[in-house]
Scaffold this active site. Structure first.
Site, PDB file in Angstrom:
ATOM      1  N   HIS A  76      10.206 -15.348  -0.980  1.00 34.57           N
ATOM      2  CA  HIS A  76      11.477 -14.616  -0.922  1.00 34.57           C
ATOM      3  C   HIS A  76      12.083 -14.603   0.479  1.00 34.57           C
ATOM      4  CE1 HIS A  76       9.957 -10.742   0.815  1.00 34.57           C
ATOM      5  NE2 HIS A  76       8.847 -11.046   0.195  1.00 34.57           N
ATOM      6  N   ASP A 190       6.899 -10.966   6.467  1.00 36.62           N
ATOM      7  CA  ASP A 190       7.030 -10.883   5.003  1.00 36.62           C
ATOM      8  C   ASP A 190       8.492 -11.041   4.647  1.00 36.62           C
ATOM      9  OD1 ASP A 190       7.214 -10.072   2.360  1.00 36.62           O
ATOM     10  OD2 ASP A 190       6.702  -7.997   2.750  1.00 36.62           O
ATOM     11  N   GLU A 222      13.497  -9.683  -3.708  1.00 36.20           N
ATOM     12  CA  GLU A 222      12.108  -9.358  -4.022  1.00 36.20           C
ATOM     13  C   GLU A 222      11.759  -7.942  -3.588  1.00 36.20           C
ATOM     14  OE1 GLU A 222       7.614  -9.341  -3.559  1.00 36.20           O
ATOM     15  OE2 GLU A 222       9.188  -8.796  -2.151  1.00 36.20           O
ATOM     16  N   GLU A 223      12.220  -7.561  -2.402  1.00 36.10           N
ATOM     17  CA  GLU A 223      11.880  -6.233  -1.884  1.00 36.10           C
ATOM     18  C   GLU A 223      12.625  -5.133  -2.639  1.00 36.10           C
ATOM     19  OE1 GLU A 223       9.472  -5.948   0.037  1.00 36.10           O
ATOM     20  OE2 GLU A 223       9.357  -7.660   1.395  1.00 36.10           O
ATOM     21  N   ASP A 245       3.261 -15.476  -0.412  1.00 32.54           N
ATOM     22  CA  ASP A 245       3.633 -14.244   0.293  1.00 32.54           C
ATOM     23  C   ASP A 245       2.417 -13.729   1.055  1.00 32.54           C
ATOM     24  OD1 ASP A 245       5.124 -12.040   1.142  1.00 32.54           O
ATOM     25  OD2 ASP A 245       5.934 -11.626  -0.828  1.00 32.54           O
ATOM     26  N   HIS A 339       5.281  -4.207   6.054  1.00 33.72           N
ATOM     27  CA  HIS A 339       6.508  -3.420   5.866  1.00 33.72           C
ATOM     28  C   HIS A 339       6.876  -2.552   7.067  1.00 33.72           C
ATOM     29  CE1 HIS A 339       7.094  -3.893   1.226  1.00 33.72           C
ATOM     30  NE2 HIS A 339       6.918  -5.034   1.851  1.00 33.72           N
TER      31      HIS A 339
HETATM   32 ZN    ZN Z   1       6.966 -10.144   0.494  1.00 32.57          ZN
END
Ligand code: ZN
Length: 376
Positions: A76, A190, A222-223, A245, A339
């Site tokens: 992503h 990410d 995606e997030e 990922d 994150h």
């Molecule tokens: Zn990811």
């Protein structure tokens, strides 16, 4: 230096520089355009024509030998962040969370308001002056609903004149830091690392004639809702989906009991992912693909790490249900501090993962069976 070692160093260098570039391009979910344009240029340079679907997914297809199961390799492009929900008359902005933003790690973070036309503006997330912080407040996490972003404006009019409005995307201020050895920290490792790996896997695969058809997909949202890639899969109808990922590194003191993934310990496959908080979904990989990655890693004399985690979910969990089912697997690179504004990875892991994926895909031949009842 022998030839394979020199090639590995070169690959590492390309991955590193592309990842550093990609980390600095903002692309909140639903606002991936700048990242997509950069990646389309990379694919163009490889002679791969690209197309963009209505969701914003970027797709390039390298047609291979008929009779081999087709592959969708995807990562992503988007990142998590915030959306402005209100501009106070003071000029301070209130925001909604977009994606799994850790509220614990927000105070006094630098951020970027993403405004079209090259008018991005910096901001900082306010943190109550320490001198005025009571003992009770000291160890309390401030929920996102209470935080505000300070762009230095002294009125709502001033903020609006700068292009900031309800709906404006806000992301962690893009940054990249070279740490010791091959380790790097930065925004959106990410999954910009996954995107960089796909570009390099495409470079390795385009010149190979004996391989399956591969759809390289850089997906959106995606997030946000984990379903951007679903739109691409429904159009492409691949036999196999390989999702690229992060894998949670568990080699810091706070993660020690969670697993066995070591940063710098090489690529990993996921044997189990599950997210129960309302979503009730996860990915249990197809056994043929687990076998493929294990065999390929052995042949490359490369360590292959294994992950099994609750709380992790990727869009392969949805892609696997397309049509009559798509054989799916999550493969990835170890990451620390997922994150947060500074995620960490090791470029040596990315390089090994690129070689693993390219070799595994070439290994999908006409005899490769997705039959569940075949002896493996
Ligand atoms: Zn990811």
């Amino acid at each position: 230096m022998n030839e394979p070692a020199a090639a590995a160093v070169e690959l590492r260098g390309r991955l590193r520089s592309l990842l550093f570039d990609l980390m600095l391009i903002p692309g909140l979910s639903g606002h991936e355009d700048r990242v997509r344009r950069r990646l389309a240029r990379e694919l163009d340079a490889l002679g791969l024509p690209t197309r963009t679907d209505v969701m914003g997914n970027l797709v390039a297809t390298a047609t291979g030998e008929p009779g081999r199961p087709s592959v969708m390799l995807f990562a992503h492009m988007d990142q998590l962040g915030f959306i402005v929900r209100k501009i106070e008359s003071s000029g301070l902005a209130r925001v909604e969370r977009l994606g799994g933003v850790p509220e614990r790690a927000l105070a006094s973070q630098p951020v970027l308001f993403c405004v079209d036309g090259g008018r991005d503006r910096p901001g900082v997330i306010g943190n109550k002056s320490h001198h005025a912080t009571s003992p009770e407040e000291k160890y309390r996490v401030v929920p996102y609903a209470e935080i505000f972003v300070d762009g230095g404006f002294s009125s709502a009019e001033e903020a609006r004149a700068a292009g900031i409005e309800v709906g404006t995307p806000v992301v962690y201020a893009p940054q990249s830091i070279a740490l010791a050895g091959e380790r790097i920290a930065g925004t959106s490792v990410d999954d910009r690392a996954g995107c960089a790996i796909i570009v390099e896997a495409a470079r390795a695969l385009v010149s190979v004639a004996a391989r399956p058809t591969v759809h390289f997909v850089f997906s959106v949202q995606e997030e946000f809702n984990l379903r951007g890639a679903l739109a691409a899969a429904q159009t492409l109808r691949p036999d196999i989906a390989i999702q690229l990922d992060l894998m949670l590194a568990t080699d810091t003191p706070d993660m020690a009991s969670r697993g066995e993934i070591v940063l710098g310990g090489g690529p990993a496959i996921s044997l189990y992912s599950f997210h129960g908080r309302g979503t009730l979904n996860g990915t249990l990989p197809h056994p043929a693909l687990v076998g493929l990655f294990e065999r390929t890693a052995r042949a490359l004399a490369m360590p292959l790490q294994r992950s099994a985690q609750v709380g992790v979910l990727t869009d392969s969990a949805y892609v696997q249900f397309v049509g009559g089912g798509v054989a799916s697997i999550d493969v990835g690179f170890p990451i620390r501090y997922s994150h947060s504004s500074l995620e960490m990875c090791d470029v040596a892991d990315l390089e090994a993962l690129t070689r693993l994926i390219a070799a595994a895909i070439v290994g999908i031949d006409r005899a490769f069976s997705l039959d569940r009842d075949v002896e493996r």
